[in-house]
Design a protein around this motif. Structure first.
Motif, PDB file in Angstrom:
ATOM      1  N   PHE A   1     -15.311  86.430  46.934  1.00 31.06           N
ATOM      2  CA  PHE A   1     -15.654  85.387  47.903  1.00 31.06           C
ATOM      3  C   PHE A   1     -15.332  83.985  47.378  1.00 31.06           C
ATOM      4  CE2 PHE A   1     -18.473  88.808  49.576  1.00 31.06           C
ATOM      5  CZ  PHE A   1     -17.974  88.839  50.869  1.00 31.06           C
ATOM      6  N   PRO A   2     -15.789  83.603  46.172  1.00 24.44           N
ATOM      7  CA  PRO A   2     -15.431  82.258  45.699  1.00 24.44           C
ATOM      8  C   PRO A   2     -13.935  82.074  45.483  1.00 24.44           C
ATOM      9  CG  PRO A   2     -16.569  83.502  43.976  1.00 24.44           C
ATOM     10  CD  PRO A   2     -16.709  84.278  45.245  1.00 24.44           C
ATOM     11  N   SER A   3     -13.214  83.139  45.194  1.00 30.24           N
ATOM     12  CA  SER A   3     -11.764  82.996  45.028  1.00 30.24           C
ATOM     13  C   SER A   3     -11.108  82.666  46.364  1.00 30.24           C
ATOM     14  CB  SER A   3     -11.172  84.276  44.438  1.00 30.24           C
ATOM     15  OG  SER A   3     -11.190  85.345  45.379  1.00 30.24           O
ATOM     16  N   ILE A   4     -11.616  83.258  47.444  1.00 27.47           N
ATOM     17  CA  ILE A   4     -11.098  82.947  48.779  1.00 27.47           C
ATOM     18  C   ILE A   4     -11.405  81.494  49.128  1.00 27.47           C
ATOM     19  CG2 ILE A   4     -11.305  83.451  51.239  1.00 27.47           C
ATOM     20  CD1 ILE A   4      -9.840  85.611  49.668  1.00 27.47           C
ATOM     21  N   LEU A   5     -12.644  81.069  48.867  1.00 23.50           N
ATOM     22  CA  LEU A   5     -13.049  79.707  49.198  1.00 23.50           C
ATOM     23  C   LEU A   5     -12.312  78.680  48.363  1.00 23.50           C
ATOM     24  CD1 LEU A   5     -16.867  80.341  49.628  1.00 23.50           C
ATOM     25  CD2 LEU A   5     -15.262  79.671  51.421  1.00 23.50           C
ATOM     26  N   ALA A   6     -11.963  79.037  47.137  1.00 15.80           N
ATOM     27  CA  ALA A   6     -11.190  78.117  46.299  1.00 15.80           C
ATOM     28  C   ALA A   6      -9.823  77.845  46.920  1.00 15.80           C
ATOM     29  CB  ALA A   6     -11.040  78.692  44.893  1.00 15.80           C
ATOM     30  N   LEU A   7      -9.210  78.887  47.487  1.00 18.66           N
ATOM     31  CA  LEU A   7      -7.918  78.696  48.148  1.00 18.66           C
ATOM     32  C   LEU A   7      -8.080  77.842  49.401  1.00 18.66           C
ATOM     33  CD1 LEU A   7      -4.910  79.312  48.369  1.00 18.66           C
ATOM     34  CD2 LEU A   7      -5.499  81.409  49.611  1.00 18.66           C
ATOM     35  N   VAL A   8      -9.174  78.062  50.145  1.00 26.52           N
ATOM     36  CA  VAL A   8      -9.430  77.265  51.349  1.00 26.52           C
ATOM     37  C   VAL A   8      -9.625  75.798  50.970  1.00 26.52           C
ATOM     38  CG1 VAL A   8     -11.075  76.851  53.214  1.00 26.52           C
ATOM     39  CG2 VAL A   8     -10.394  79.183  52.661  1.00 26.52           C
ATOM     40  N   GLU A   9     -10.358  75.546  49.892  1.00 22.67           N
ATOM     41  CA  GLU A   9     -10.563  74.164  49.450  1.00 22.67           C
ATOM     42  C   GLU A   9      -9.233  73.536  49.040  1.00 22.67           C
ATOM     43  OE1 GLU A   9     -13.520  71.540  46.598  1.00 22.67           O
ATOM     44  OE2 GLU A   9     -13.307  73.678  46.222  1.00 22.67           O
ATOM     45  N   GLU A  10      -8.388  74.306  48.378  1.00 25.38           N
ATOM     46  CA  GLU A  10      -7.091  73.789  47.932  1.00 25.38           C
ATOM     47  C   GLU A  10      -6.193  73.456  49.123  1.00 25.38           C
ATOM     48  OE1 GLU A  10      -3.062  75.641  45.922  1.00 25.38           O
ATOM     49  OE2 GLU A  10      -5.011  76.483  45.344  1.00 25.38           O
ATOM     50  N   ARG A  11      -6.192  74.319  50.131  1.00 25.86           N
ATOM     51  CA  ARG A  11      -5.285  74.148  51.260  1.00 25.86           C
ATOM     52  C   ARG A  11      -5.822  73.194  52.325  1.00 25.86           C
ATOM     53  NH1 ARG A  11      -1.280  77.937  51.775  1.00 25.86           N
ATOM     54  NH2 ARG A  11      -0.489  78.423  49.694  1.00 25.86           N
ATOM     55  N   ALA A  12      -7.122  73.283  52.620  1.00 22.65           N
ATOM     56  CA  ALA A  12      -7.690  72.519  53.734  1.00 22.65           C
ATOM     57  C   ALA A  12      -8.651  71.431  53.297  1.00 22.65           C
ATOM     58  CB  ALA A  12      -8.390  73.468  54.708  1.00 22.65           C
ATOM     59  N   GLY A  13      -8.965  71.349  51.991  1.00 21.45           N
ATOM     60  CA  GLY A  13      -9.832  70.289  51.506  1.00 21.45           C
ATOM     61  C   GLY A  13     -11.290  70.450  51.879  1.00 21.45           C
ATOM     62  N   LEU A  14     -11.709  71.648  52.303  1.00 18.17           N
ATOM     63  CA  LEU A  14     -13.102  71.835  52.693  1.00 18.17           C
ATOM     64  C   LEU A  14     -14.009  71.757  51.480  1.00 18.17           C
ATOM     65  CD1 LEU A  14     -13.181  74.645  55.401  1.00 18.17           C
ATOM     66  CD2 LEU A  14     -12.726  72.209  55.631  1.00 18.17           C
TER      67      LEU A  14
END
Length: 513
Positions: free
Chosen positions: A11-24
């Motif tokens: 789960f945190p690995s998925i969210l890390a990619l989301v933060e990298e791509r979308a800045g969330l």
């Protein structure tokens, strides 16, 4: 990525990619983030986290689907009418005076979701005589939301605001929905844009030299590094004198870009200063540091918009005149402890009643404090309005929740009010948002169970009731669960258990030959 009680390291690995791509920004509620990721993975037909990470990394539509799960895209026509009134009353007349009658106004709805905001902007300009001299650009990171916006079919929930009637003239009833007229649609251009990426402003997209930008309740989802970049690009997308509206809960931008904060009677907007005027902007915003507001700067002479009204905020009507000196002074009630939520006075309640009789929900909400910056005061005010007018309370709860998007109490109140009106899908949405913010809210699980049961989702209802039961059983029997209105944990748990058992028995009887 914020450390949380993750059930799986994927789960945190998925969210890390989301933060990298979308800045969330990292989620405040890991459990709800896990639920959203799990739903998106199920739709994608993927169970392995590494495979799913590669999937969203290579498939923009899959990333969009996940972003929809991790953000709340709530909107309706003419939401926050103060912004539209200021646009109508101050900005548009000044723009016409400065630029001439043939000037083509350029507006942008950034984070347009399902399109209500952008279409509201177009309808307002049409009503003000700009129909042949305007362009409204609308962008979002969700292609699903953009598809809904282009289709332009809406339900009653999109017409819940106090300015709803201004939109009905452009809507044609079709079954249980309304279809927007081509007359309005032709003025709005929808396109995909990820605000976190350094791909704008640009002439090709139309996002440049804009007169008005609405970027409301979008920045709250970004981390600080992304907020700084977005603030600078918003500044660059405006023409000199252009105006930026943000949401009441969005972070202040005065210290992040050379934007002039302008104080109005309803809040703060931002203006791009004329060329050559400077505002001190820090070179670096440290990651993880809070974005703190800076003092308002003095107005710059001769900006290309009209002066801001200096009228004070609307005050409640004055109370009765003072007693004659010969009488004993009236005994005052004891003051509430410092920091306690303010409760409406009898004068404020009377003023709110008068506003409700006029059909002015926004005025009633303002009088009673539903739009207060203190979320506890806002919640008290919503409850007070509910005793006067349920529809007004639904409006007030939605507006209060927009100002305080991270406060589950207001979403829960909204769910209760909607449930009482029989608006089950809307009640489900509101209570799920409350649980997204606070997954241990037992009363919200109980309400979700009741809503799902009425919607015919028996398995979902049983799961929700069981969750409420487990949460209550984990508390001391005499303790008072949050928002339970004085109900003890043991009693609340028993109510959830009884409802669950009755529902299970109904299922068994239904399966019997």
């Amino acid at each position: 990525m914020r450390v949380g009680p993750w059930s799986h390291e994927g789960f945190p690995s998925i969210l890390a990619l989301v933060e990298e791509r979308a800045g969330l920004a990292p989620p405040s509620c890991p459990a709800s983030a896990e639920e959203g990721i799990s739903r998106a993975m199920a739709r994608a037909g993927v169970t392995d986290f590494d495979v799913y990470r590669m999937h969203i990394d290579s498939d923009p539509a899959a990333m969009d689907d996940l972003l929809t799960e991790l953000t709340i895209g709530e909107t309706y026509f003419f939401r926050t009418p103060e912004h539209f009134e200021y646009l109508r009353r101050d900005i548009l007349p000044a723009l016409r005076e400065q630029q001439g009658a043939g000037y083509n106004a350029r507006l942008w709805s950034a984070g347009c979701s399902s399109g209500e905001e952008a279409y509201s902007m177009a309808a307002l300009l049409m009503n003000e005589g700009w129909g042949n001299n305007m362009a409204v650009f609308a962008t979002d990171v969700s292609r699903t939301a953009l598809a809904r916006a282009r289709r332009a079919h809406y339900g009653e929930w999109s017409l819940r605001g106090p300015w709803a009637e201004r939109m009905r003239a452009y809507l044609r009833p079709e079954g249980r929905q309304y279809v927007l007229s081509p007359e309005v649609k032709q003025h709005v251009r929808f396109s995909y844009l990820n605000l976190a990426l350094d791909t704008w402003p640009s002439p090709d997209s139309g996002i440049w030299r804009l007169d008005v930008v609405f970027c409301r309740n979008v920045l709250i989802y970004f981390n600080n590094f992304t907020i700084e970049g977005v603030a600078r690009r918003l500044h660059a997308s405006l023409r000199e004198g252009g105006v930026l509206f943000t949401g009441p809960s969005d972070p202040p931008l005065g210290g992040l870009a050379p934007l002039e904060p302008v104080l109005t009677e309803w809040g703060v907007l931002y203006r791009r200063l004329p060329h050559g005027t400077t505002v001190a902007v820090p070179d670096v915003l440290s990651l993880g540091e809070p974005v703190s507001p800076r003092p308002l700067v003095a107005p710059v002479p001769a900006p290309p918009v009209s002066p801001v009204s200096t009228r004070p905020p609307v005050a409640a009507p004055p109370g009765p005149p003072p007693r004659a000196p010969s009488r004993a002074p009236e005994k005052k009630p004891p003051e509430a402890p410092e920091g306690a939520p303010r409760r409406p006075s009898s004068v404020e309640i009377g003023a709110a009643r008068a506003a409700l009789e006029r059909g002015d929900w926004h005025e009633a909400a303002t009088r009673l404090g539903a739009l207060d910056m203190n979320p506890e005061t806002a919640a008290v005010a919503v409850r007070a309005i509910a005793n006067l007018d349920t529809q007004a309370a639904i409006y007030a709860s939605g507006e209060a929740a927009s100002r305080h998007p991270l406060v589950p109490d207001l979403r829960y109140l909204e769910a209760l009010l909607l449930l009482g009106q029989g608006r089950l899908p809307d009640a489900e949405r509101a209570v799920r948002q409350a649980l997204y913010l606070e997954p241990t809210l037992a009363v919200a699980w109980l309400v979700l169970g009741r809503v799902l049961n009425q919607l015919g989702d028996t398995s979902g209802a049983l799961k929700a009731l069981r969750e409420a039961e487990v949460l209550c059983d984990a508390l001391p029997a005499d303790s008072l669960p949050p928002l339970a209105e004085g109900e003890r944990a043991s009693d609340l748990g028993r109510a959830a258990r009884d409802e669950r058992i009755r529902l299970e028995l109904t299922m068994i009887e239904g399966k019997a030959p």
